[in-house]
Design an enzyme around this catalytic site. Structure first.
Site, PDB file in Angstrom:
ATOM      1  N   LYS A  72      48.082  34.332  39.438  1.00 14.84           N
ATOM      2  CA  LYS A  72      48.347  34.594  40.165  1.00 14.84           C
ATOM      3  C   LYS A  72      48.979  33.094  41.200  1.00 14.84           C
ATOM      4  CE  LYS A  72      44.985  37.485  42.064  1.00 14.84           C
ATOM      5  NZ  LYS A  72      43.803  37.750  42.550  1.00 14.84           N
ATOM      6  N   ARG A 125      38.600  39.357  35.918  1.00  8.64           N
ATOM      7  CA  ARG A 125      39.979  40.494  35.654  1.00  8.64           C
ATOM      8  C   ARG A 125      40.855  40.386  34.979  1.00  8.64           C
ATOM      9  NH1 ARG A 125      43.371  42.075  39.711  1.00  8.64           N
ATOM     10  NH2 ARG A 125      44.528  44.353  39.736  1.00  8.64           N
TER      11      ARG A 125
HETATM   12  C1  7PM Z   1      51.642  41.774  42.724  1.00 14.80           C
HETATM   13  C2  7PM Z   1      50.451  41.429  43.243  1.00 14.80           C
HETATM   14  C3  7PM Z   1      50.601  43.289  42.292  1.00 14.80           C
HETATM   15  C4  7PM Z   1      49.010  40.800  43.244  1.00 14.80           C
HETATM   16  C5  7PM Z   1      49.294  43.392  42.024  1.00 14.80           C
HETATM   17  C6  7PM Z   1      48.218  42.070  42.662  1.00 14.80           C
HETATM   18  C7  7PM Z   1      42.394  41.894  42.654  1.00 14.80           C
HETATM   19  C8  7PM Z   1      42.493  42.827  43.073  1.00 14.80           C
HETATM   20  C9  7PM Z   1      44.787  42.864  42.817  1.00 14.80           C
HETATM   21  C10 7PM Z   1      41.950  40.889  42.530  1.00 14.80           C
HETATM   22  C11 7PM Z   1      39.426  42.431  43.213  1.00 14.80           C
HETATM   23  C12 7PM Z   1      47.180  41.107  41.377  1.00 14.80           C
HETATM   24  C13 7PM Z   1      46.910  41.240  42.441  1.00 14.80           C
HETATM   25  N1  7PM Z   1      43.487  41.257  42.836  1.00 14.80           N
HETATM   26  N2  7PM Z   1      41.491  43.099  42.772  1.00 14.80           N
HETATM   27  N3  7PM Z   1      43.470  43.366  42.450  1.00 14.80           N
HETATM   28  N4  7PM Z   1      40.421  41.505  42.505  1.00 14.80           N
HETATM   29  N5  7PM Z   1      38.938  43.251  42.724  1.00 14.80           N
HETATM   30  O1  7PM Z   1      47.410  40.016  40.707  1.00 14.80           O
HETATM   31  O2  7PM Z   1      41.616  39.920  42.281  1.00 14.80           O
HETATM   32  O3  7PM Z   1      45.732  41.941  40.466  1.00 14.80           O
HETATM   33  S1  7PM Z   1      46.298  42.922  42.640  1.00 14.80           S
END
Ligand code: 7PM
Length: 299
Positions: A240, A275
């Site tokens: 992130k 995750r």
């Molecule tokens: C682009 C930028 C695509 C950021 C996807 C993301 C989480 C999640 C995501 C989290 C849970 C990523 C995010 N982040 N579900 N879905 N917890 N439960 O970095 O932190 O994967 S999407």
């Protein structure tokens, strides 16, 4: 409100997360669980944006399982800050074939969606977990999940993906930690009142979703306070932007070491599920941490 008493289970270290036909030990002495991320958005496995590559997604999923992922999270709607919403039909086309193929191979499949229609269809296709960045706040979402026996991940987000990073602010009692923890506890209770067993619920502070770097760090430093609510906690720090800010790494795939450090920090504060994109790196680090952490004894 009278709260269910989780003390006996906690005291004996017996705690399971129930997710469809799966049951995961999430007690304090168990090995932390790894949720591998499979993005099925056009920027991930596309062949030009028109045809989404199902075989590529399956290959990637098989690799993450071989690397030791306990479950896979399939997401077809980018929740990136500022991302435009994806039409329901498009999300359906991206996600369902992957869920069906992987569930048929026996994998524990989570689906990252905010939409009750997709939840129902994903469950019918074999999904065992619904992971919702909106904590089942869409009308009908709790009913869709309660009607099945899926596990659910309830995540906190301030605002919507379109606007959440504009000006994140937490002015209430206890700042960001107070607000996030109150919200998640409330959402868990609403889900339980909607017929969901407590043992199906996991909470997630939602790093990066309407949070500044300082908010994300504060939530991590005080993650034990969320853990103390008595539900298993999932941490999603992988690749992130805040990790980019801390390391100077502008390219997300260059943030693997940073992501591993963040995952270990969260696990040491009591998170039971991480995750991640980078399963091998995370699994190795968790093995070494598990062998060395004094309260766990031998790995
Ligand atoms: C682009 C930028 C695509 C950021 C996807 C993301 C989480 C999640 C995501 C989290 C849970 C990523 C995010 N982040 N579900 N879905 N917890 N439960 O970095 O932190 O994967 S999407």
């Amino acid at each position: 409100m009278q709260l269910p008493d989780a003390a006996p289970a906690k005291a004996e270290g017996l705690m399971d997360w129930r997710a469809g036909r799966f049951s995961f030990d999430v007690g304090p002495f168990a090995r932390p669980l790894v949720m591998g991320i499979i993005n099925v958005t056009p920027d991930s496995f596309s062949d030009g944006g028109q045809h989404f590559g199902l075989p590529a997604a399956i290959n990637h999923a098989e690799r993450l399982l071989a690397e030791g992922a306990d479950m896979l999270d399939i997401g077809g709607e980018s929740t990136r800050p500022g991302a435009p919403p994806v039409p329901l039909d498009e999300e359906r086309r991206r996600v369902l074939p992957v869920v069906e193929a992987l569930a048929a191979r026996g994998a524990c499949i989570s689906v990252d969606t905010r939409h009750p229609a997709i939840m129902r269809e994903a469950i019918a296709a074999g999904a065992s977990i619904i992971n919702d960045v909106q904590a089942l706040t869409a009308p009908g979402a709790i009913e869709a999940c309660a009607a099945a026996d899926v596990g659910v991940v309830l995540m906190h987000m301030q605002g919507t993906p379109g606007t959440m990073q504009a000006a994140p602010s937490y002015e209430g009692e206890g700042g960001v930690v107070g607000e996030v923890n109150r919200y998640l506890r409330e959402r868990a209770h609403v889900c339980e009142q909607g017929g969901m067993a407590r043992s199906r619920i996991v909470l997630d502070p939602g790093f990066g979703f309407g949070k500044t770097t300082e908010h994300n760090l504060e939530l991590t430093r005080r993650l034990n306070e969320l853990v103390a609510l008595g539900y298993p906690v999932l941490a999603g720090w992988s690749r992130k932007r805040t990790l980019g800010e801390l390391t100077g790494r502008k390219i997300a795939s260059d943030r693997v070491y940073a992501s591993v450090a963040a995952a270990l920090t969260c696990v040491s504060r009591g998170a039971r599920i991480v995750r991640v994109h980078d399963v091998t790196a995370t699994v190795d680090a968790l093995r070494v941490w598990g062998a060395m952490a004094s309260h766990l004894g031998q790995a």
